[in-house]
Design an enzyme around this catalytic site. Structure first.
Site, short mmCIF file in Angstrom:
data_model
loop_
_atom_site.label_atom_id
_atom_site.label_comp_id
_atom_site.label_asym_id
_atom_site.label_seq_id
_atom_site.Cartn_x
_atom_site.Cartn_y
_atom_site.Cartn_z
N LYS A 55 0.87 -1.18 0.00
CA LYS A 55 0.00 0.00 0.00
C LYS A 55 0.90 1.23 0.00
O LYS A 55 1.91 1.27 0.70
CB LYS A 55 -0.89 0.00 1.25
CG LYS A 55 -1.69 1.29 1.45
CD LYS A 55 -2.76 1.51 0.39
CE LYS A 55 -3.43 2.88 0.51
NZ LYS A 55 -4.37 3.14 -0.60
N CYS A 60 -2.56 9.49 -6.77
CA CYS A 60 -3.69 9.23 -5.86
C CYS A 60 -4.76 10.30 -6.08
O CYS A 60 -4.48 11.49 -5.93
CB CYS A 60 -3.27 9.23 -4.40
SG CYS A 60 -4.73 9.09 -3.34
O1 RRO Z 1 -5.95 5.41 -1.01
C1 RRO Z 1 -6.61 5.78 -2.01
O2 RRO Z 1 -7.65 6.45 -1.92
C2 RRO Z 1 -6.14 5.50 -3.38
C3 RRO Z 1 -4.84 5.69 -3.81
BR1 RRO Z 1 -3.45 6.20 -2.67
C4 RRO Z 1 -4.52 5.49 -5.17
O3 RRO Z 1 -3.38 5.67 -5.65
N1 RRO Z 1 -5.52 5.11 -6.01
C5 RRO Z 1 -6.79 4.93 -5.57
O4 RRO Z 1 -7.66 4.57 -6.38
N2 RRO Z 1 -7.08 5.11 -4.25
#
Ligand code: RRO
Length: 312
Positions: free
Chosen positions: A45, A130
């Site tokens: 993650k 993100c």
């Molecule tokens: O954590 C998120 O909301 C998230 C991330 Br970091 C990302 O790179 N892509 C996404 O769809 N959700």
């Protein structure tokens, strides 16, 4: 059949792995991905310097009919040190991608300095895409900021680094981002992140389906396959051959994996469908892919990668 890939000196015995964010927040989840016989690697993650709870729930929703998912997780993660401890103590022959997503350039540079100085000998994925942190635009859509951060990073960073990109939708943007990425010794690019800021409505209640950002969130799954393939193909056509491509987006069947390969992907990641189906998705996808390759008489992925045909 050998379903393998290489990025620099890293060898992958299988081409499938999780997409960052799915089944990779805790050590138990990361172990689950690594333990599958059908994964070639794991990606963590995306980490921020400190632990983050992320956005309020509900923040993830699966659309009916397997169309895909919407999420606004908001970068929940256990913090940089947690993932550093994980990779320090993990004994595995599979490569590990350490994903980071600082909330500022300074945070990313600070984490990369720590990774540079650490014993970690895997690959690093810098998430520039993100879509879900309120008030923080996706760096990958700001070409100047993207070039700036990569310039600062490669002034000191010597380990194998790649970037996770947002989807692009314009030919000029493919040209422009590729021209920037080609200036740097990137090990790989990973395309695509979710399509940012979609909106899904519940038909019974006329209400959005997730709480953060008034219902806006990143779209994944079948809905994004065409965009993912276009990004893999467009970047494969434009990037230096030393930059490998991880294809992500819209993979629910072996045919989807095959299509990513045709467009030029070296590795293929599974996000939404892994969340929906669980760890056994990798076995099913590899079997379905193998059936297609056998039926078509191919005995090497080299016969497939980048071999998409166009009309004359
Ligand atoms: O954590 C998120 O909301 C998230 C991330 Br970091 C990302 O790179 N892509 C996404 O769809 N959700």
């Amino acid at each position: 059949m050998q379903l393998t890939a290489n990025i620099q000196n890293y060898h992958f015995n299988h081409i499938l792995l999780n997409a960052a964010g799915v089944m990779c927040q805790t050590s138990m989840e990361l172990d689950t991905v690594l333990a599958s016989e059908y994964t070639g690697a794991v990606v963590t993650k995306s980490a921020t310097p400190l632990v983050r709870p992320g956005n309020p729930a509900p923040r993830y929703y699966e659309l009916n009919n397997g169309l895909g998912t919407i999420n606004s997780m908001g970068l929940p993660n256990e913090g940089f040190d947690y993932y550093m401890d994980y990779v320090d103590t993990k004994e595995t022959y599979k490569p590990i991608f350490f994903s980071i997503a600082g909330l500022s350039k300074q945070e990313n540079i600070a984490m990369l300095h720590q990774l540079q100085d650490a014993d970690f000998d895997g690959l690093i994925e810098l998430n520039l895409s993100c879509p879900n942190v309120p008030g923080k635009p996706q760096t990958g859509y700001d070409f100047e900021a993207t070039e700036q951060i990569l310039t600062e990073v490669f002034a000191f960073f010597k380990k194998p680094l790649g970037v996770k990109l947002p989807p692009y939708f314009d030919i000029v943007h493919f040209d422009d981002i590729a021209a920037i990425l080609n200036k740097f010794p990137l090990a790989f690019v990973n395309t695509i992140n979710s399509i940012g800021n979609g909106l899904v409505i519940d038909q019974d209640t006329d209400t959005v389906v997730i709480k953060p950002k008034a219902g806006f969130g990143g779209i994944g799954g079948t809905l994004v396959k065409a965009t993912a393939l276009a990004n893999v193909r467009a970047l494969r056509d434009r990037l230096n051959t030393t930059i490998k491509i991880i294809g992500t987006g819209g993979v629910t069947t072996g045919r989807d994996v095959y299509d990513h390969l045709l467009c030029g992907a070296d590795l293929v990641e599974v996000g939404s469908q892994l969340a929906i189906e669980g760890i056994t998705v990798f076995e099913r996808l590899e079997k379905e892919l193998t059936e297609i390759l056998t039926e078509k008489g191919y005995d090497s992925l080299d016969d497939v990668r980048g071999q998409l045909k166009i009309m004359s």
